[in-house]
Enzyme design. Sequence first.
Site, PDB file in Angstrom:
ATOM      1  N   ARG A  37       0.878  -1.263  -0.048  1.00 16.34           N
ATOM      2  CA  ARG A  37       0.066   0.111  -0.035  1.00 16.34           C
ATOM      3  C   ARG A  37       0.929   1.396  -0.104  1.00 16.34           C
ATOM      4  NH1 ARG A  37       2.685   2.216   3.055  1.00 16.34           N
ATOM      5  NH2 ARG A  37       2.726   1.947   5.472  1.00 16.34           N
ATOM      6  N   ASP A  70      -2.354   5.972  12.964  1.00 15.21           N
ATOM      7  CA  ASP A  70      -3.386   4.851  13.136  1.00 15.21           C
ATOM      8  C   ASP A  70      -3.210   4.244  14.512  1.00 15.21           C
ATOM      9  OD1 ASP A  70      -0.966   3.787  12.566  1.00 15.21           O
ATOM     10  OD2 ASP A  70      -1.551   2.152  11.265  1.00 15.21           O
ATOM     11  N   GLY A 128       8.746   1.343   2.863  1.00 11.96           N
ATOM     12  CA  GLY A 128       7.528   2.207   3.411  1.00 11.96           C
ATOM     13  C   GLY A 128       6.197   1.772   2.701  1.00 11.96           C
ATOM     14  N   SER A 168       4.776  -1.349   3.005  1.00 12.87           N
ATOM     15  CA  SER A 168       4.286  -2.306   3.656  1.00 12.87           C
ATOM     16  C   SER A 168       4.533  -3.709   2.957  1.00 12.87           C
ATOM     17  CB  SER A 168       2.823  -2.208   3.686  1.00 12.87           C
ATOM     18  OG  SER A 168       2.157  -2.700   4.561  1.00 12.87           O
ATOM     19  N   SER A 169       5.751  -4.144   2.696  1.00 15.51           N
ATOM     20  CA  SER A 169       6.082  -5.417   2.436  1.00 15.51           C
ATOM     21  C   SER A 169       5.724  -6.433   3.614  1.00 15.51           C
ATOM     22  CB  SER A 169       7.369  -5.517   1.796  1.00 15.51           C
ATOM     23  OG  SER A 169       8.314  -5.035   2.844  1.00 15.51           O
ATOM     24  N   ASP A 199      -1.959  -0.736   7.777  1.00 13.82           N
ATOM     25  CA  ASP A 199      -1.306  -1.828   6.485  1.00 13.82           C
ATOM     26  C   ASP A 199      -2.204  -3.062   6.359  1.00 13.82           C
ATOM     27  OD1 ASP A 199       0.414   0.234   6.800  1.00 13.82           O
ATOM     28  OD2 ASP A 199       1.999  -0.944   7.612  1.00 13.82           O
ATOM     29  N   ASN A 213      14.118  -1.005   8.140  1.00  8.86           N
ATOM     30  CA  ASN A 213      13.177  -1.971   8.768  1.00  8.86           C
ATOM     31  C   ASN A 213      12.724  -1.592  10.205  1.00  8.86           C
ATOM     32  OD1 ASN A 213      12.150  -4.469  10.091  1.00  8.86           O
ATOM     33  ND2 ASN A 213      13.272  -5.751   8.592  1.00  8.86           N
ATOM     34  N   LYS A 214      11.433  -1.263  10.347  1.00  9.78           N
ATOM     35  CA  LYS A 214      10.961  -0.786  11.581  1.00  9.78           C
ATOM     36  C   LYS A 214      11.055  -1.713  12.652  1.00  9.78           C
ATOM     37  CE  LYS A 214       5.997  -1.464  10.393  1.00  9.78           C
ATOM     38  NZ  LYS A 214       4.797  -0.657   9.950  1.00  9.78           N
TER      39      LYS A 214
END
Length: 517
Positions: free
Chosen positions: A43, A52, A143, A145-146, A190, A233-234
């Site tokens: 997305r 969110d 960014g 959303s993989s 996501d 990578n968050k």
Amino acid sequence: MATEGPVTCRVQVAEHPRLLKLKEMFNSKFGSIPKFYVRAPGRVNIIGEHIDYCGYSVLPMAVEQDMLIAVEPVKTHTLQLANTNPLYPDFSTGTNNIQIDKTKPLWHNYFLCGFKGIQEHFGLSDLAGMNCLVDGTIPPSSGLSSSSALVCCAGLVTLTVLGMNLSKVELAEICAKSERYIGTEGGGMDQSISFLAEEGTAKLIEFSPLRATDVKLPSGAVFVIANSCVEMNKAATSHFNIRVMECRLAAKHFLVSLTHQILVSGLLPRETNLKHGPSAVYLPPPRTVDKALTCFLVLRAQNRLSSLLEVLLAKHKNLQWDKVLQLEEVQTKLGVSLEEMLLITEDALHPEPYSPEEVCRCLGVSLLELQTQILSPNTQDVLIFKLYQRAKHVYSEAARVLQFKKICEEAPDNMVQLLGELMNQSHESCRDMYECSCPELDQLVDICRTFGAQGSRLTGAGWGGCTVSLVPADKLPSFLANVQEAYYQSGDRRLAPEKQSLFATKPGGGALVFLEA
């Protein structure tokens, strides 16, 4: 419909080159052919960043890039995972003892999150195994959303193998919850758009309860995604969770701080105690509030009471800081607008960073209680919290989302210009108030604006990844050529072709299952 499950389509695999290639690779890998395939899209978030998980609405759309998994159920209790990308090694585990290592966000752990989420939802302990081959076209750590797309894909794979049914909303909520097994304290955007997306429309995603509303985007402009080629990578860093915790602390701090302001204003007795145990309600007893309300009526008649205190006193009996986790809850409890929350932020929080010790003093908790009962494991050693800045971003960004939707609905003649201005404001807030940008993203945003974007901003968690730009349709060819040259081909910053990612996109559909016809 959100109340329905994901669509199942019958396809001629031979007519779809990617499916056919995946089928052949699966046969080569496992010596058999897949029984079905599952797709979940990535997305792009058009506006509404980092809100969110604070309870606020966001406005994303699905993109063409996706995760695609070929699946074969097997009679053993073994889960075998392989990836078409050789950088991601094979993985195998038993289905009755799923372990997810939060310290190592390896690719297969995201699959395990989705698998475990469905397993736990149905209370199952003895699942049949499966062979899975994963193929992804979403650039990792971009960014887009993989990781969430893989979690959602895995959740739908598991549901399909079990032969059970869930609605898109239920799947999104399960996958949002289960992705936290990896250690990221994210919201539900996501996963929601991955399941609820529909071709041709963006979605306003709202929470509690989860729902999606179509948002018709301007026809005279296109959205362009540009990858800064800085990966973040968050789940592998603490940046993301620190912001989540700062917002959580800001929400709690609001209520205690505002109560204190009432006390020092003389509306409550000086002996009112704000520092009880950590699980107590930090508010005066009802009789004290009633007395304060009597004072309030007198002061209001004398025009000596600020609107802030008027609002707070009216809602005072229902405010409990220890129960609050999201900034949206503060606004709801106070019953004020987002614009008023921005004003309240000025009164309740100070711009200087808060130390853990100051937070503890305000909340009446020990440092150990703060670390173990409020903060996440990878934020327990943080030395400063910027509560004012984070709250300012969240409330202003939440307002921008609603303004964006309203403009799309009303479609004024200068619609593209107005939407672009909101996107520009969003990036500035992400950069300055939320501090989730990076020099490369800022440079890319500037380049995009220079070459014709009406609006450009970072999208996704930030600290790298992609920008999204709103570009008038007639300027698209020159825009793409100029950005390609200025960012990707300039001087010593030439980037390898496989790292380049610059493309126009339009709203795509959500997750679905393919069966071979």
